[in-house]
Design an enzyme around this catalytic site. Structure first.
Site, PDB file in Angstrom:
ATOM      1  N   ASP A  67     -11.272 -32.828  30.017  1.00  0.00           N
ATOM      2  CA  ASP A  67     -12.634 -32.582  29.536  1.00  0.00           C
ATOM      3  C   ASP A  67     -13.637 -33.539  30.158  1.00  0.00           C
ATOM      4  OD1 ASP A  67     -11.666 -34.832  28.259  1.00  0.00           O
ATOM      5  OD2 ASP A  67     -11.878 -34.054  26.229  1.00  0.00           O
ATOM      6  N   HIS A 138      -8.845 -32.930  16.868  1.00  0.00           N
ATOM      7  CA  HIS A 138      -9.234 -32.254  18.107  1.00  0.00           C
ATOM      8  C   HIS A 138      -8.340 -32.670  19.264  1.00  0.00           C
ATOM      9  CE1 HIS A 138     -12.557 -35.359  19.389  1.00  0.00           C
ATOM     10  NE2 HIS A 138     -11.445 -35.637  19.998  1.00  0.00           N
TER      11      HIS A 138
HETATM   12  C1  GLP Z   1     -12.113 -38.074  22.934  1.00  0.00           C
HETATM   13  C2  GLP Z   1     -11.379 -37.227  23.971  1.00  0.00           C
HETATM   14  C3  GLP Z   1     -10.016 -36.785  23.480  1.00  0.00           C
HETATM   15  C4  GLP Z   1      -9.274 -37.967  22.887  1.00  0.00           C
HETATM   16  C5  GLP Z   1     -10.045 -38.494  21.702  1.00  0.00           C
HETATM   17  C6  GLP Z   1      -9.331 -39.612  20.970  1.00  0.00           C
HETATM   18  O1  GLP Z   1     -12.862 -37.342  22.043  1.00  0.00           O
HETATM   19  N1  GLP Z   1     -12.141 -36.077  24.358  1.00  0.00           N
HETATM   20  O2  GLP Z   1      -9.302 -36.221  24.559  1.00  0.00           O
HETATM   21  O3  GLP Z   1      -7.983 -37.591  22.501  1.00  0.00           O
HETATM   22  O4  GLP Z   1     -11.279 -38.970  22.202  1.00  0.00           O
HETATM   23  O5  GLP Z   1      -9.660 -40.857  21.505  1.00  0.00           O
HETATM   24  P1  GLP Z   1      -8.944 -42.208  21.158  1.00  0.00           P
HETATM   25  O6  GLP Z   1      -7.659 -42.210  21.928  1.00  0.00           O
HETATM   26  O7  GLP Z   1      -9.895 -43.264  21.683  1.00  0.00           O
HETATM   27  O8  GLP Z   1      -8.755 -42.267  19.701  1.00  0.00           O
END
Ligand code: GLP
Length: 240
Positions: A67, A138
């Protein structure tokens, strides 16, 4: 869905890196599906160490990222393009022309989505997709909803995601409101999936994955439909 508990974030990162190293050694031109967020950073560090030690060669590896914010300039400090350069690409011998990330500078987001899905299809989709997970379940930027889009598409970010990602920006107002993301259908076309779940904030969503039900309101539960998913989680996520 296979669950593996790791004691710490570092152990989780090492274990994820071992799986990736195994794949790259077995198939030097493997296609990796890559993710951003803080969770995979430790895995990327372990891969960088292996590459520097001469134990892992990225010269034929190809990659697709999940993304990107939209619109955003590639060189913006918060673009996922910059994130990937800083956290992996600039430190290993991957060829930048072999790495793909949705283009946050595209004139038309819709055209970019169609192009991105077409390149994924042409490449045959990733051999291994690494995923983090949002607190709301998500995946990529596939936000909880009554309906989920199958292929790469634009999305309005959920308020909770904007709030969660605000920590990377000067203020919450600076967080882009839209993004381009691979769809759950595109993600499910990867041959293998490795989902990383770390930290106390992911306790609730990890429990939703332990539960048997599948719902578009927790997009990560759709991964249960895939035959080869490994979930690595740490004790912080388990105990909350
Ligand atoms: C963002 C990304 C996701 C990711 C999420 C969680 O929103 N688009 O792909 O999984 O963050 O992030 P973190 O690993 O910092 O909790």
């Amino acid at each position: 869905m296979k669950f593996i508990c790791c004691n710490t974030y570092d152990a989780l990162s090492e274990q994820a890196a071992e799986i990736l190293k195994g794949l790259i050694r077995e198939k030097p031109n493997a296609i990796l599906g890559l993710a951003t967020g803080s969770t995979p950073v430790g895995t990327y560090r372990a891969l960088i160490r292996a590459n520097r030690a001469g134990e892992l060669d990225f010269s034929a590896v190809r990659s697709f990222n999940l993304d990107e914010y939209f619109p955003i300039s590639q060189n913006d400090a918060q673009s996922y393009y910059t994130f990937m350069r800083q956290n992996l690409f600039d430190h290993v011998n991957i060829r930048l022309e072999n790495t793909k990330i949705p283009n946050g500078e595209a004139k038309s987001a819709e055209a970019e989505c169609a192009l991105y899905e077409a390149s994924l299809a042409e490449a045959g989709y990733p051999d291994l997709q690494i995923l983090g997970i949002g607190e709301n379940g998500h995946i990529g930027f596939n936000e909880p909803s009554d309906r989920l889009s199958e292929s790469t598409h634009t999305v309005d970010l959920a308020e909770s995601t904007i709030a969660a990602n605000a920590r990377f920006f000067d203020s919450q107002d600076d967080v882009p409101r839209r993004a381009i993301t691979m769809g759950m259908g595109s993600i499910l076309k990867s041959k293998k999936i490795l989902l990383l779940v770390s930290g106390k904030k992911k306790h609730g969503v990890l429990n939703a994955l332990f539960d048997a039900s599948i719902t578009t309101h927790i997009p990560a539960t759709l991964l249960k439909l895939h035959p080869d998913v490994t979930v690595l989680y740490d004790l912080d996520a388990k105990n909350g």
